[in-house]
Design an enzyme around this catalytic site. Structure first.
Site, PDB file in Angstrom:
ATOM      1  N   LYS A   1     -13.861  -0.286  -3.748  1.00 21.07           N
ATOM      2  CA  LYS A   1     -14.920   0.090  -2.806  1.00 21.07           C
ATOM      3  C   LYS A   1     -16.018   0.854  -3.541  1.00 21.07           C
ATOM      4  CE  LYS A   1     -12.046   0.660   1.310  1.00 21.07           C
ATOM      5  NZ  LYS A   1     -11.488   1.646   2.229  1.00 21.07           N
TER       6      LYS A   1
ATOM      7  N   HIS B   1       8.852 -26.345  -2.040  1.00 22.70           N
ATOM      8  CA  HIS B   1       8.235 -27.469  -2.751  1.00 22.70           C
ATOM      9  C   HIS B   1       7.057 -27.022  -3.610  1.00 22.70           C
ATOM     10  CE1 HIS B   1      10.566 -30.630  -0.627  1.00 22.70           C
ATOM     11  NE2 HIS B   1      10.745 -29.608   0.198  1.00 22.70           N
TER      12      HIS B   1
ATOM     13  N   GLU C   1       0.825  -1.220   0.000  1.00 26.26           N
ATOM     14  CA  GLU C   1       0.000   0.000   0.000  1.00 26.26           C
ATOM     15  C   GLU C   1       0.849   1.256   0.000  1.00 26.26           C
ATOM     16  OE1 GLU C   1      -2.966   0.050   3.110  1.00 26.26           O
ATOM     17  OE2 GLU C   1      -4.316  -1.207   1.956  1.00 26.26           O
TER      18      GLU C   1
HETATM   19  O1  PA5 Z   1      -3.324   0.929   5.893  1.00 25.89           O
HETATM   20  C1  PA5 Z   1      -4.470   1.274   5.741  1.00 25.89           C
HETATM   21  O2  PA5 Z   1      -4.826   2.462   5.902  1.00 25.89           O
HETATM   22  C2  PA5 Z   1      -5.579   0.298   5.385  1.00 25.89           C
HETATM   23  O3  PA5 Z   1      -5.107  -0.950   5.062  1.00 25.89           O
HETATM   24  C3  PA5 Z   1      -6.541   0.163   6.546  1.00 25.89           C
HETATM   25  O4  PA5 Z   1      -5.856  -0.325   7.666  1.00 25.89           O
HETATM   26  C4  PA5 Z   1      -7.699  -0.767   6.214  1.00 25.89           C
HETATM   27  O5  PA5 Z   1      -8.282  -0.415   5.002  1.00 25.89           O
HETATM   28  C5  PA5 Z   1      -8.745  -0.728   7.318  1.00 25.89           C
HETATM   29  O6  PA5 Z   1      -9.228   0.556   7.493  1.00 25.89           O
HETATM   30  P1  PA5 Z   1     -10.007   0.999   8.773  1.00 25.89           P
HETATM   31  O7  PA5 Z   1      -9.134   0.796   9.961  1.00 25.89           O
HETATM   32  O8  PA5 Z   1     -10.358   2.428   8.561  1.00 25.89           O
HETATM   33  O9  PA5 Z   1     -11.237   0.118   8.860  1.00 25.89           O
END
Ligand code: PA5
Length: 438
Positions: free
Chosen positions: A425, A311, A290
């Site tokens: 989303k 493996h 990310e």
């Molecule tokens: O790193 C990030 O921001 C995302 O991976 C969030 O952790 C994930 O989408 C979950 O979001 P939230 O904590 O708002 O539910």
């Protein structure tokens, strides 16, 4: 004391000294951007001093909540997705018995810990509800935004389960919320229902939040010494802040990654010979995926557990397209002390290994694979951990967070946003709203 060290000798055949020198300027500029808060995402740098920032009062509240949960629950369900569960799962897996959830409460010494709200599977939720029917349950719902669909759905179902079982006020005693201090639906539910609430600081993004109550409360329920993890991270935050490539292995690792990427190595494989690192690798994949994968750039973070995956993926790694590099997590001190017994008839022919520790055999597999991969054209860095304890894991967490931030800046992206996550989303919500209209 420094509990992790890096061995870059597996980079030598692939990267020249002057290439390191050439990238040095960019790495030091990234250091300055982080320390002076002048880079992209500068309002999301709270993770850099988290171990320093947590108050005695917050630590006490986490410990109190954890011991209450331990008393009230057979099963503790942690609801969250992405950064809101991977860190806790990673650390608990490292320190709990491999078969923890199959042990009795008296052997395990803490409630069974189950993660939910990290998928949209009906089967998963159906099976979970069936499983907990006759059990005492407590819940920690974790969402920074407080609006993410996966945890929100799991929470609605599990909250109802608790309310039917214990009544509204009984359920409220068993629901712990970790979210933003002010905003989000989850925060308003928590306020209205008077749930015990922990805060995710505004300036800490989900994937950098393992050292906030997001990770610390589940760790405390699992009897993990989270203060040692914080101490280790604090130590690492000093050691890995030296403004130098030569003396700072974190910056050197970030430099090598970027040099390799420029030479067409597009995939980083994080590997470990210890299966309990499976979710640590998942945490690493999210952190780097990310943070770096944007603007048509980025190194694809992947991971394998060896020897298991030798493996299945071993052939590809050894012999496939030469676009990968590897980072191995190696634990120096092994503590399992299980040996292969000698056999009287030696029918299986294994007596040449008799009385050898399994960890010793695993170590030879590591050394043999390391040599094979480097000779096969896979640049490899080894991260040595002296001993798998909380303090050293705290160092490892901070090492990767810092390396990720530096790497992202060197790559030329904002390591602290994730605009790409919104695309699925948006489409999903459009489809779901359409269903509602029909
Ligand atoms: O790193 C990030 O921001 C995302 O991976 C969030 O952790 C994930 O989408 C979950 O979001 P939230 O904590 O708002 O539910």
């Amino acid at each position: 004391m420094q509990g992790i060290s890096l061995d870059f000798s597996g980079m030598k055949p692939f990267v020249k000294e002057d290439e390191l020198e050439l990238i040095q300027e960019k790495v030091l500029a990234a250091h300055d951007m982080l320390n002076n808060k002048t880079g992209l995402g500068r309002n999301m740098l709270g993770w850099m001093d988290l171990p320093n920032r947590i108050s005695e009062e917050e630590i006490k509240q986490i410990k109190d909540a954890a011991s209450k949960i331990q008393k009230q629950a057979d099963v503790f369900i942690v609801i969250g997705i992405g950064g809101s569960y991977l860190g806790a799962k990673a650390i608990i897996d490292l320190f709990d018995s491999t078969f923890s959830n199959m042990q009795t409460l008296s052997d395990r010494k803490h409630p069974e810990i189950i993660f939910a709200g990290n998928n949209l599977s009906g089967k998963y939720l159906r099976n979970l509800i069936e499983y907990i029917q006759e059990k005492d349950v407590a819940i920690n719902v974790i969402s920074k935004s407080g609006t993410t669909l996966e945890p929100a759905i799991a929470f609605r179902i599990l909250r109802l389960f608790l309310e039917e079982k214990y009544g509204i006020s009984g359920a409220a005693e068993r629901i712990y919320v970790t979210t933003d201090a002010q905003s989000g639906v989850l925060k308003s539910i928590a306020d209205t229902q008077d749930y015990k609430t922990f805060v995710i600081p505004k300036d800490v993004g989900g994937r950098y939040s393992v050292l906030t109550p997001v990770g610390l409360l589940p760790m405390a329920v699992a009897n993990i010494d989270f203060e040692d993890i914080l101490d280790g991270a604090m130590f690492a935050s000093h050691v890995f802040n030296e403004r130098s490539i030569e003396h700072n292995d974190c910056y050197k690792y970030a430099a090598y990654r970027n040099i390799l990427n420029m030479k067409g190595k597009e995939i980083e494989l994080l590997t470990s010979y210890e299966p309990s690192f499976k979710y640590f690798i998942e945490w690493f994949k999210q952190l780097f995926g990310e943070s770096e994968g944007k603007d048509s750039k980025g190194i694809f973070p992947a991971g394998d557990i060896f020897t298991t995956d030798l493996h299945s993926m071993g052939q590809w790694i050894q012999d496939g397209k030469r676009n990968i590099f590897e980072t191995v997590i190696n634990i120096n001190l092994n503590r399992s002390f299980i040996k292969l017994p000698k056999s009287v008839d030696n029918q299986d022919g294994l007596n040449y290994l008799a009385e050898k520790e399994i960890d010793y055999i695993n170590k030879q597999a590591f050394l043999g694979t390391l040599k094979a991969h480097i000779e096969g054209g896979v640049p490899t860095t080894v991260i040595n951990i002296d001993d798998l304890n909380e303090y050293n894991v705290g160092q490892l967490i901070f090492f990767f967070e810092k390396a990720c931030a530096i790497s992202g800046y060197v790559l030329g992206v904002n390591p602290f946003d994730q605009p790409g996550v919104e695309a699925y989303k948006k489409n999903m919500m459009a489809l779901l709203k359409k269903d509602e209209e029909n």
